[in-house]
Design an enzyme around this catalytic site. Sequence first.
Site, PDB file in Angstrom:
ATOM      1  N   GLY A  54       0.667  -1.233  -0.099  1.00  0.00           N
ATOM      2  CA  GLY A  54      -0.095  -0.004  -0.094  1.00  0.00           C
ATOM      3  C   GLY A  54       0.788   1.042   0.099  1.00  0.00           C
ATOM      4  O   GLY A  54       0.600   2.147  -0.737  1.00  0.00           O
ATOM      5  N   THR A  55       1.860   1.278   0.689  1.00  0.00           N
ATOM      6  CA  THR A  55       2.550   2.469   0.944  1.00  0.00           C
ATOM      7  C   THR A  55       3.430   2.721  -0.363  1.00  0.00           C
ATOM      8  O   THR A  55       3.321   3.911  -0.681  1.00  0.00           O
ATOM      9  CB  THR A  55       3.740   2.290   2.062  1.00  0.00           C
ATOM     10  OG1 THR A  55       3.213   2.077   3.185  1.00  0.00           O
ATOM     11  CG2 THR A  55       4.505   3.602   2.407  1.00  0.00           C
TER      12      THR A  55
ATOM     13  N   ASN B 146      -8.957   3.398   7.787  1.00  0.00           N
ATOM     14  CA  ASN B 146      -8.435   2.225   8.471  1.00  0.00           C
ATOM     15  C   ASN B 146      -9.180   2.014  10.039  1.00  0.00           C
ATOM     16  O   ASN B 146      -9.144   0.905  10.585  1.00  0.00           O
ATOM     17  CB  ASN B 146      -7.038   2.064   8.294  1.00  0.00           C
ATOM     18  CG  ASN B 146      -6.275   3.331   8.743  1.00  0.00           C
ATOM     19  OD1 ASN B 146      -6.544   4.294   8.018  1.00  0.00           O
ATOM     20  ND2 ASN B 146      -5.385   3.224   9.600  1.00  0.00           N
TER      21      ASN B 146
ATOM     22  N   GLN C 205      -7.959  -0.586   2.625  1.00  0.00           N
ATOM     23  CA  GLN C 205      -8.833  -1.131   3.448  1.00  0.00           C
ATOM     24  C   GLN C 205     -10.164  -1.385   2.843  1.00  0.00           C
ATOM     25  O   GLN C 205     -10.982  -2.231   3.556  1.00  0.00           O
ATOM     26  CB  GLN C 205      -9.260  -0.099   4.596  1.00  0.00           C
ATOM     27  CG  GLN C 205      -8.238   0.055   5.552  1.00  0.00           C
ATOM     28  CD  GLN C 205      -7.752  -1.166   6.457  1.00  0.00           C
ATOM     29  OE1 GLN C 205      -8.376  -2.200   6.647  1.00  0.00           O
ATOM     30  NE2 GLN C 205      -6.622  -1.028   7.007  1.00  0.00           N
TER      31      GLN C 205
ATOM     32  N   SER D 226      -3.141  -3.341  -0.889  1.00  0.00           N
ATOM     33  CA  SER D 226      -2.411  -3.894  -0.139  1.00  0.00           C
ATOM     34  C   SER D 226      -2.768  -5.543  -0.039  1.00  0.00           C
ATOM     35  O   SER D 226      -3.737  -5.692   0.623  1.00  0.00           O
ATOM     36  CB  SER D 226      -2.043  -3.141   1.144  1.00  0.00           C
ATOM     37  OG  SER D 226      -1.011  -4.068   1.699  1.00  0.00           O
ATOM     38  N   GLY D 227      -1.769  -6.436  -0.311  1.00  0.00           N
ATOM     39  CA  GLY D 227      -2.129  -7.839  -0.173  1.00  0.00           C
ATOM     40  C   GLY D 227      -2.682  -8.419   1.212  1.00  0.00           C
ATOM     41  O   GLY D 227      -3.319  -8.884   1.208  1.00  0.00           O
ATOM     42  N   HIS D 228      -1.676  -7.709   2.255  1.00  0.00           N
ATOM     43  CA  HIS D 228      -1.757  -8.227   3.530  1.00  0.00           C
ATOM     44  C   HIS D 228      -3.227  -7.984   4.337  1.00  0.00           C
ATOM     45  O   HIS D 228      -3.578  -8.480   5.287  1.00  0.00           O
ATOM     46  CB  HIS D 228      -0.635  -8.021   4.297  1.00  0.00           C
ATOM     47  CG  HIS D 228      -0.585  -6.648   4.827  1.00  0.00           C
ATOM     48  ND1 HIS D 228      -0.625  -6.291   6.040  1.00  0.00           N
ATOM     49  CD2 HIS D 228       0.096  -5.456   4.184  1.00  0.00           C
ATOM     50  CE1 HIS D 228      -0.406  -4.866   6.236  1.00  0.00           C
ATOM     51  NE2 HIS D 228      -0.094  -4.498   5.180  1.00  0.00           N
TER      52      HIS D 228
ATOM     53  N   THR E  81      13.015  -7.062 -10.366  1.00  0.00           N
ATOM     54  CA  THR E  81      12.459  -8.656 -10.735  1.00  0.00           C
ATOM     55  C   THR E  81      11.078  -8.503  -9.596  1.00  0.00           C
ATOM     56  O   THR E  81      11.004  -8.503  -8.667  1.00  0.00           O
ATOM     57  CB  THR E  81      13.648  -9.604 -10.418  1.00  0.00           C
ATOM     58  OG1 THR E  81      14.816  -9.239 -11.244  1.00  0.00           O
ATOM     59  CG2 THR E  81      13.073 -10.987 -10.440  1.00  0.00           C
TER      60      THR E  81
ATOM     61  N   CYS F  40      -0.212   6.116  23.374  1.00  0.00           N
ATOM     62  CA  CYS F  40       0.676   5.317  23.796  1.00  0.00           C
ATOM     63  C   CYS F  40       0.991   4.095  23.078  1.00  0.00           C
ATOM     64  O   CYS F  40       2.220   3.642  23.015  1.00  0.00           O
ATOM     65  CB  CYS F  40       0.167   4.642  25.333  1.00  0.00           C
ATOM     66  SG  CYS F  40       0.230   5.840  26.623  1.00  0.00           S
TER      67      CYS F  40
HETATM   68  C1  LIG Z   1      -5.544   2.863   4.765  1.00  0.00           C
HETATM   69  C2  LIG Z   1      -4.077   2.462   4.499  1.00  0.00           C
HETATM   70  N1  LIG Z   1      -2.948   2.881   3.653  1.00  0.00           N
HETATM   71  C3  LIG Z   1      -1.874   2.345   3.689  1.00  0.00           C
HETATM   72  C4  LIG Z   1      -1.558   1.051   4.537  1.00  0.00           C
HETATM   73  C5  LIG Z   1      -0.240   0.670   4.116  1.00  0.00           C
HETATM   74  O1  LIG Z   1       0.015  -0.500   3.384  1.00  0.00           O
HETATM   75  P1  LIG Z   1       1.280  -1.238   3.432  1.00  0.00           P
HETATM   76  O2  LIG Z   1       1.469  -1.922   4.834  1.00  0.00           O
HETATM   77  O3  LIG Z   1       1.156  -2.445   2.535  1.00  0.00           O
HETATM   78  O4  LIG Z   1       2.313  -0.700   2.936  1.00  0.00           O
HETATM   79  C6  LIG Z   1      -2.318   0.721   5.159  1.00  0.00           C
HETATM   80  C7  LIG Z   1      -2.029  -0.282   6.222  1.00  0.00           C
HETATM   81  O5  LIG Z   1      -1.472  -0.184   7.175  1.00  0.00           O
HETATM   82  C8  LIG Z   1      -3.823   1.350   5.355  1.00  0.00           C
HETATM   83  O6  LIG Z   1      -4.573   1.028   6.453  1.00  0.00           O
END
Ligand SMILES: Cc1ncc(COP(=O)(O)O)c(C=O)c1O
Lengths: 307, 398
Positions: free
Chosen positions: B71-72, B151, B179, B199-201, B237, B325
């Site tokens: 995602g990032t 999120n 999300q 994002s896959g995870h 790659t 925190c």
């Molecule tokens: C809304 C949103 N954008 C971006 C990300 C970042 O994705 P990634 O962890 O795959 O870089 C997340 C997750 O942490 C997210 O919830």
Amino acid sequence: MWNYSDKLKEHFFNPKNAGVLEEANAVGEVGSISCGDALRLMLKVEPETQVIQDARFQTFGCGSAIASSSALTEMIIGKTVDEALTVTNKDIADFLEGLPPEKMHCSVMGAEALRAAIANYRGEEWVDDHEEGELICKCFGVDAAMIERAVEVNALTTLEQVTNYTKAGASCKTCHEKIEDLLETLLAKQGKTLEPVAAKEPAAAVVGLDEIAPLAAKPAAPVKKLSNVQRMQIVMAALDEMRPYLKKDGGDVELIDIDGKNIYVRLSGACSGCQMASVTIEGIQTKLVEKLGELVRVIPHTMMAAE
Amino acid sequence: MGIYLDNNATTRVDPAVVAEMLPFFTEHYGNPSSMHGYGAAVGGKIEWARGEVQKLLGAAFDTEIVFTSGGTESDSTAILSALKAYPKRREIVTSVVEHPAILSLCDFLESKEGYKIHRIPVDGKGNLDLEKYEEALSENVAVVSIMWANNETGTIFPVELLAGMAKKVGALFHTDAVQAVGKLPMNLANSNIDMLSLSGHKLHAPKGIGALYIKRGVRYRPMMRGGHQERGRRAGTENAPAIVGLGKACEMAREAMAVELTQVAALRDRLEKALVEAIPNCFVTGNPANRLPNTANVAFEFIEGEAILLLLNEEGIAASSGSACTSGSLEPSHVMRAMGVPYTAAHGATRFSLSRDTTAEEIDTVIRVMPGIIERLRKLSPYWTNQGAPAGFQPVYS
Ligand SMILES: Cc1ncc(COP(=O)(O)O)c(C=O)c1O
Ligand code: FES
């Protein structure tokens, strides 16, 4: 997930002395709900003996805030007021077998609540002059407010100076971008700009190389070899220059011997043995290389070859 | 087994996804660019995966999908690409509740590169201020980046509407749908959305894999230059096993969409309702009428989130919190603050995010233990009295 010690977990899951102390004759309150941490410490002090007979707390905060409060009460019950005042935030952290750097402020809150409560008992005014900011340097637990104060009070203008005054950035160096950003903002307020760091700082190694193959035009490098006495004087003067920084942290440095390129020093007080020692040695070495214009090694006297 | 209710942070890789991936570590380990059989098997499967992502998004062409590291990276690539593609446009429109993947980048572009950033505020329920949004749009805007769903609260933004508005001023529209993908049906073929990050995870594929959707014809400038992979749009790659995993996860998400929208939503509603009924001084944050089906964010007043999480963890329950925190910062979540949730509650905001693996028994366990945890912490809190909330206390938010 934080890496909390077992001791800390014990004090969080089963806090000692939680709740209201009805017979309290000293109350200290610090923190606020807005910053996510607040602690009310209640003490019952025996007026004759000045002994803290009982202590209770109420805390709004995270696991370490609750554990720090619990630890604090355990540490001070049975002590006189004066004895209790010697308890520092570091003692609280040590009692809990350590706190993560991001959580050190929880122990600070404990120490402050204690001072506030004792001031209250003595009818004194206690001012909360504690501010905190974003944690900038994890290695040394230095936050933005500390850096800001150091920059203002000492008119600092470079990353290197900030490191010298606060230690921030002296170890893993991963926080340098954050420090420079902060410094830039602070300097902008005074109408100044952060001088960009020279492309590459003239590193010690370059001086060493020059000895092997001197460059034609070499402005600052020593023209002729210094005599031993001259070298010693320069070393002494450099150490004197650094001494105030070390003293600020309760430490000191002493020249033991100069053996060619090896300069032996003794670190004393808070500097010796602490995790800072290697950083301090590194700092002294940088300074000496700069002053002498030659590559030298600074070695703690404990590592001197046995005679 | 523990009860995992932190699926907005990350999800379990589905065993079927793992099974699909394994041969691409052990047997089909060739480089898809290579001119031999080892490479060919991999190349074909990557294209299959691309097709699966395309189908889940309802995209018109599979070439609109570029695989990234997550995602990032997709977020950064999209924004930086738009700025390079339209160098004369020096403004960006985004929202105050974006993920740091967008916000930190925008802060940097503002302070170091001189771009003007419009951060559109939200109301108490997390809905975007559409008037401010419209005001911010102009022909100086290179790119709009507004998340599809938040999120922390799960609140959904009307991205289609927003994209249409951006189009009128010629600005590119990017959405961080990390999300939303897999939880909401999508049809990008009939959409004004130009770019989308996933994002896959977050959908039962591994960490470190994601994709950027780039509508055909949208001006694009790569962030990573190098080899010809991904048609030159993302050199390096290919992470073949992870791409295969993402493909499988997208296929499964498409099949499970109905479950997500009904079963998961029902469990979430049950959890929320029970907590609010059983526990005084707590409320649901976000917009209950327009949310992701899996997210419940409940703010408990007068206590702090990390303490809640530690006690939940003792019960084997994993959730998350917007408290200062837990993040190591001093401010509670920027999303809670942006919605005007008062400090008294923002620090105690607790997020439960479900998945299609969540069971009714698990939810019932949470419902059973939560009141005790809250009561235990409130007893320690200086802001709580035996009679309940402090006298004279007026909740600002209701
Ligand atoms: C809304 C949103 N954008 C971006 C990300 C970042 O994705 P990634 O962890 O795959 O870089 C997340 C997750 O942490 C997210 O919830
Ligand atoms: S974080 Fe500052 S030196 Fe390591």
